[in-house]
Write a protein that holds these residues in place. Structure first.
Motif, PDB file in Angstrom:
ATOM      1  N   GLN A  68       1.350  -1.011   0.151  1.00 34.61           N
ATOM      2  CA  GLN A  68      -0.134  -0.322  -0.005  1.00 34.61           C
ATOM      3  C   GLN A  68       0.900   1.320  -0.128  1.00 34.61           C
ATOM      4  N   SER A  69       2.267   1.328   0.859  1.00 31.73           N
ATOM      5  CA  SER A  69       2.717   2.292   0.612  1.00 31.73           C
ATOM      6  C   SER A  69       3.968   1.672   1.565  1.00 31.73           C
ATOM      7  N   GLU A  70       5.246   2.642   1.299  1.00 29.10           N
ATOM      8  CA  GLU A  70       6.634   2.822   1.525  1.00 29.10           C
ATOM      9  C   GLU A  70       7.173   3.816   2.282  1.00 29.10           C
ATOM     10  N   ASP A  71       8.077   3.608   3.407  1.00 29.28           N
ATOM     11  CA  ASP A  71       8.429   5.397   3.330  1.00 29.28           C
ATOM     12  C   ASP A  71      10.031   3.951   4.292  1.00 29.28           C
ATOM     13  N   GLU A  72      10.889   5.301   4.780  1.00 27.54           N
ATOM     14  CA  GLU A  72      12.665   4.747   4.894  1.00 27.54           C
ATOM     15  C   GLU A  72      12.122   3.910   6.050  1.00 27.54           C
ATOM     16  N   LYS A  73      11.690   3.623   6.593  1.00 28.28           N
ATOM     17  CA  LYS A  73      11.258   2.790   8.030  1.00 28.28           C
ATOM     18  C   LYS A  73      10.404   2.057   8.106  1.00 28.28           C
ATOM     19  N   ASN A  74       8.800   2.192   7.390  1.00 29.61           N
ATOM     20  CA  ASN A  74       7.837   0.819   7.426  1.00 29.61           C
ATOM     21  C   ASN A  74       7.656   0.403   5.675  1.00 29.61           C
ATOM     22  N   ILE A  75       7.226  -0.225   6.184  1.00 29.18           N
ATOM     23  CA  ILE A  75       6.241  -0.379   4.784  1.00 29.18           C
ATOM     24  C   ILE A  75       4.876  -1.548   5.074  1.00 29.18           C
ATOM     25  N   THR A  76       4.070  -1.174   4.319  1.00 28.73           N
ATOM     26  CA  THR A  76       2.663  -0.939   4.597  1.00 28.73           C
ATOM     27  C   THR A  76       1.795  -1.447   3.586  1.00 28.73           C
ATOM     28  N   LEU A  77       1.453  -3.266   4.057  1.00 30.22           N
ATOM     29  CA  LEU A  77       0.411  -3.226   3.430  1.00 30.22           C
ATOM     30  C   LEU A  77      -0.720  -3.846   3.716  1.00 30.22           C
ATOM     31  N   HIS A  78      -1.355  -4.041   1.796  1.00 24.33           N
ATOM     32  CA  HIS A  78      -3.246  -4.511   2.230  1.00 24.33           C
ATOM     33  C   HIS A  78      -3.310  -5.616   2.462  1.00 24.33           C
ATOM     34  N   PHE A  79      -4.406  -6.752   3.002  1.00 23.66           N
ATOM     35  CA  PHE A  79      -4.749  -7.593   2.801  1.00 23.66           C
ATOM     36  C   PHE A  79      -6.603  -7.530   2.770  1.00 23.66           C
ATOM     37  N   GLU A  80      -6.959  -8.638   1.943  1.00 22.10           N
ATOM     38  CA  GLU A  80      -7.934  -8.870   1.832  1.00 22.10           C
ATOM     39  C   GLU A  80      -7.945 -10.309   1.630  1.00 22.10           C
ATOM     40  N   PRO A  81      -9.762 -11.119   2.010  1.00 19.70           N
ATOM     41  CA  PRO A  81      -9.250 -12.584   2.501  1.00 19.70           C
ATOM     42  C   PRO A  81      -8.937 -12.832   1.387  1.00 19.70           C
ATOM     43  N   ASN A  82      -8.470 -13.949   1.382  1.00 14.12           N
ATOM     44  CA  ASN A  82      -8.177 -14.814   0.373  1.00 14.12           C
ATOM     45  C   ASN A  82      -9.051 -16.562  -0.450  1.00 14.12           C
ATOM     46  N   SER A  83     -10.351 -16.379  -1.402  1.00 13.71           N
ATOM     47  CA  SER A  83     -11.429 -17.231  -1.161  1.00 13.71           C
ATOM     48  C   SER A  83     -10.768 -18.695  -1.259  1.00 13.71           C
ATOM     49  N   LYS A  84      -9.459 -19.056  -1.723  1.00 11.81           N
ATOM     50  CA  LYS A  84      -8.872 -20.343  -1.323  1.00 11.81           C
ATOM     51  C   LYS A  84      -8.848 -20.690  -0.499  1.00 11.81           C
ATOM     52  N   PHE A  85      -7.886 -20.331   1.016  1.00  6.43           N
ATOM     53  CA  PHE A  85      -7.364 -20.474   1.832  1.00  6.43           C
ATOM     54  C   PHE A  85      -9.358 -20.672   2.556  1.00  6.43           C
ATOM     55  N   SER A  86      -8.381 -22.308   3.268  1.00  4.32           N
ATOM     56  CA  SER A  86      -9.671 -23.172   4.345  1.00  4.32           C
ATOM     57  C   SER A  86      -9.384 -22.526   5.292  1.00  4.32           C
ATOM     58  N   PRO A  99      -8.400 -24.209   9.274  1.00  6.33           N
ATOM     59  CA  PRO A  99      -8.734 -25.117  10.219  1.00  6.33           C
ATOM     60  C   PRO A  99      -9.845 -25.329  11.551  1.00  6.33           C
ATOM     61  N   ASP A 100      -9.721 -24.169  11.680  1.00  3.46           N
ATOM     62  CA  ASP A 100     -10.925 -23.434  13.216  1.00  3.46           C
ATOM     63  C   ASP A 100     -11.917 -22.426  13.099  1.00  3.46           C
ATOM     64  N   MET A 101     -12.082 -22.099  13.866  1.00  3.33           N
ATOM     65  CA  MET A 101     -12.926 -21.176  13.975  1.00  3.33           C
ATOM     66  C   MET A 101     -12.305 -19.602  13.953  1.00  3.33           C
ATOM     67  N   GLN A 102     -11.914 -19.799  14.874  1.00  2.00           N
ATOM     68  CA  GLN A 102     -10.641 -18.555  15.031  1.00  2.00           C
ATOM     69  C   GLN A 102      -9.859 -18.496  13.709  1.00  2.00           C
ATOM     70  N   GLY A 103      -9.884 -19.570  12.648  1.00  2.00           N
ATOM     71  CA  GLY A 103      -9.092 -19.298  11.871  1.00  2.00           C
ATOM     72  C   GLY A 103     -10.028 -18.905  10.604  1.00  2.00           C
ATOM     73  N   ARG A 104     -11.790 -19.496  10.776  1.00  2.00           N
ATOM     74  CA  ARG A 104     -12.484 -18.294   9.576  1.00  2.00           C
ATOM     75  C   ARG A 104     -12.908 -16.982  10.218  1.00  2.00           C
ATOM     76  N   VAL A 105     -12.705 -16.087  11.323  1.00  3.27           N
ATOM     77  CA  VAL A 105     -12.717 -15.203  11.765  1.00  3.27           C
ATOM     78  C   VAL A 105     -12.047 -14.693  11.229  1.00  3.27           C
ATOM     79  N   LEU A 106     -10.533 -14.590  11.243  1.00  2.00           N
ATOM     80  CA  LEU A 106      -9.716 -14.103  10.269  1.00  2.00           C
ATOM     81  C   LEU A 106      -9.890 -14.272   8.973  1.00  2.00           C
ATOM     82  N   GLY A 107      -9.658 -15.085   8.741  1.00  3.33           N
ATOM     83  CA  GLY A 107     -10.104 -14.884   7.357  1.00  3.33           C
ATOM     84  C   GLY A 107     -10.617 -14.245   6.658  1.00  3.33           C
ATOM     85  N   GLN A 108     -11.698 -13.977   7.267  1.00  4.65           N
ATOM     86  CA  GLN A 108     -12.746 -12.707   6.684  1.00  4.65           C
ATOM     87  C   GLN A 108     -12.286 -11.516   7.386  1.00  4.65           C
ATOM     88  N   MET A 109     -11.302 -11.012   7.435  1.00  2.00           N
ATOM     89  CA  MET A 109     -10.850 -10.057   7.845  1.00  2.00           C
ATOM     90  C   MET A 109     -10.159  -8.969   6.591  1.00  2.00           C
TER      91      MET A 109
END
Length: 273
Positions: free
Chosen positions: A141-159, A161-171
């Motif tokens: 998404q952006s980058e400066d001298e100190k940090n790099i910022t990445l944007h993420f979207e749910p991966n439709s191919k991700f399965s 393994p459990d409930m907390q993974g389901r919650v994470l995968g919809q972020m």
């Protein structure tokens, strides 16, 4: 995992640790997913070498607005309440709290429970961290001298393994990586759709729920979570701890000497500085 509190706390992503692979800026350009994987590897590697213990001030905005002093040791962590509802404890309240602390440090069952809970939180956080590269699609998404910022979207191919993974995968959200040390600085996300449990019969977490975890270098090469914010609305019949409302800020980190006993930690927790 010692400092991987679930932000998900670990519930949701308390998800990070310490590390030291080569700085990102010293490497050839990497694909976004590889940047995430390298940061993940660095955090996991750091957990194997970071044996530091800390004293810090813990503020929780949970409707009661408590302030506590926490002192970590190899035998457990002592947490002493010093303020509630925005005011210091009275003398009688402080005596009650001191009695509670003394009971805790001399009760093997409470210490064992704290250890079990901590190990489970660490395990959950590590599992979530390992999911990061594959649970999402990534782009810079952006980058400066100190940090790099990445944007993420749910991966439709991700399965998941459990409930907390389901919650994470919809972020969807952003991940900020410190380029100099290859450390995760910030991760924040929002639920992109409702997450149902048992086709909605057992529970539902509402679209729009958010989380944010902030980490900082509190001593050279040593990183800690300093803020955790979780606001996920929903109701779950058998998973009541999934929906969370949490705002926690940790400050005033001071390293605790190795070999500190629980009795010494209890005394240390009385000092505000």
């Amino acid at each position: 995992m010692k400092n991987l509190k679930s932000t998900l706390r670990p519930g949701v992503l308390s998800v990070f640790l310490l590390a030291g692979l080569l700085p990102l800026y010293a490497q050839a350009p990497q694909e976004p997913k590889q940047i995430v994987r390298s940061a993940m590897d660095a955090e996991l590697s750091a957990d194997l070498t970071d044996h530091s213990r800390w004293k810090y001030r813990d503020v929780q905005k949970d409707g009661i607005d408590t302030v506590s002093i926490v002192v970590e040791t190899d035998h457990g962590a002592v947490k002493r309440l010093i303020s509630r509802w925005g005011r210091p404890l009275s003398d009688s309240e402080a005596r009650i709290e001191d009695a509670r602390v003394q009971t805790f440090i001399h009760d093997p069952s409470q210490l064992a429970k704290q250890k079990r809970d901590g190990m489970q939180d660490g395990k959950n956080a590590e599992e979530l961290l390992r999911m990061l590269p594959d649970a999402f699609t990534w782009k810079v998404q952006s980058e400066d001298e100190k940090n790099i910022t990445l944007h993420f979207e749910p991966n439709s191919k991700f399965s998941p393994p459990d409930m907390q993974g389901r919650v994470l995968g919809q972020m969807a959200g952003v991940l900020v990586v410190d380029k100099g040390q290859n450390r995760i600085v910030t991760i924040s996300g929002k639920l992109t759709e409702d997450v149902t449990i048992g086709w909605g019969l057992l529970g539902r977490l509402r679209q729009g729920g958010t989380f944010r975890v902030e980490r900082r270098e509190v001593a050279p090469g040593l990183w800690q979570i300093v803020e955790t914010h979780v606001h996920i609305e929903g109701k779950a019949l058998f998973f009541k701890n999934i929906g969370q409302q949490q705002d926690e800020i940790q400050t005033d980190f001071v390293q605790v000497p190795h070999g500190t006993t629980l009795e010494q930690a209890a005394e240390m927790s009385k000092a505000l500085k």
